[in-house]
Design an enzyme around this catalytic site. Structure first.
Site: not given
Length: 258
Positions: A8, A139
């Site tokens: 990401k 995350d």
């Protein structure tokens, strides 16, 4: 069967508060379709309860993949996941650099959670996997969500899908591994007073291409100045038109059309 654990980038990352030793943030997380680790189950070669095959530089008990296994056990799925890991080792082919701000370890953990959910027939839905993922790491909930783009807040546990597809992103990671804890410590010591909650509230509603066209890397990522202070050599790689992901050290831009 092989599973892809995508990287990401943080289109923007704004610090909006503190919670004890933690920092509360508002951020746009976006998957990178072209960069991923590959995970698979392979026949086991040892009698260890949990066997991990891959290039890792930390003890097993500190690895987030092992933590994923333990969290599932703690929530009553011990017999089912132990049965899977009795016969198989987890093989991870790393392509996402460590210390890069690309979320490789968290993505691997979320992917492993999905693998166990399918293989051990745990019956977990998206929300349950996100809750469990948030216990593994900050995350992991985003990666467990399956969203291509999302606004992430709190300390990473609040994930809200954002209606856009992942962009075609090019990533560059210099030979600098950033320590996330050090970057946040540096931010708190030198940059906390620059926190801009109003700007963060404006960014959260904008589409990612608009954010990248309207704001600089310094405006988009509050951790960039802290990363530069902690790792001055990063300034050699901070080129115009490139943006900074997470606590670093990776830079990214929209892939140029030839």
């Amino acid at each position: 069967m092989q599973y892809q654990a995508h990287a990401k980038v943080n289109i923007f990352l704004k610090i909006v508060g503190t919670r004890g030793h933690y920092h509360e943030l508002l951020s746009r997380f976006m998957l990178v379709p072209s960069l991923f680790d590959t995970l698979s189950f392979v026949p086991k070669k040892s009698a260890q309860p949990f066997e991990l095959v891959g290039d890792f530089n930390c003890p097993l008990e500190h690895n987030t993949l092992y933590r994923t296994f333990m969290v599932l056990k703690e929530h009553g799925y011990d017999q089912k996941v132990e049965q899977v890991m009795k016969d198989f080792a987890l093989h991870v082919k790393k392509n996402i650099p460590t210390g890069s701000g690309l979320g490789g370890g968290s993505s691997d953990s979320a992917t492993f959670l999905k693998m166990l959910n399918e293989t051990a027939s745990l019956g977990l839905d998206r929300e349950a996997m996100m809750r469990l993922g948030s216990e593994v790491g900050a995350d992991v909930a985003f990666f467990a969500s399956g969203y291509e783009s999302a606004n992430v807040s709190g300390i990473g546990e609040i994930v809200e899908t954002f209606d856009e597809n992942a962009l075609d992103i090019e990533v560059f990671t210099p030979a600098v591994a950033c320590n996330t804890a050090l970057v946040y410590k540096t931010y708190r010591e030198y940059f906390l007073q620059s926190m801009d909650q109003a700007l963060a509230s404006k960014m959260v509603v904008l589409k990612s291409p608009e954010l990248l066209s309207r704001f600089s890397k310094e405006q988009l990522n509050d951790l960039f100045p802290a990363s530069l202070k902690a790792y001055p050599e990063l300034s050699n790689y901070a080129k115009k038109g490139w943006f900074f992901s997470g606590s670093g050290s990776s830079f990214f831009r929209l892939k140029e059309v030839l």
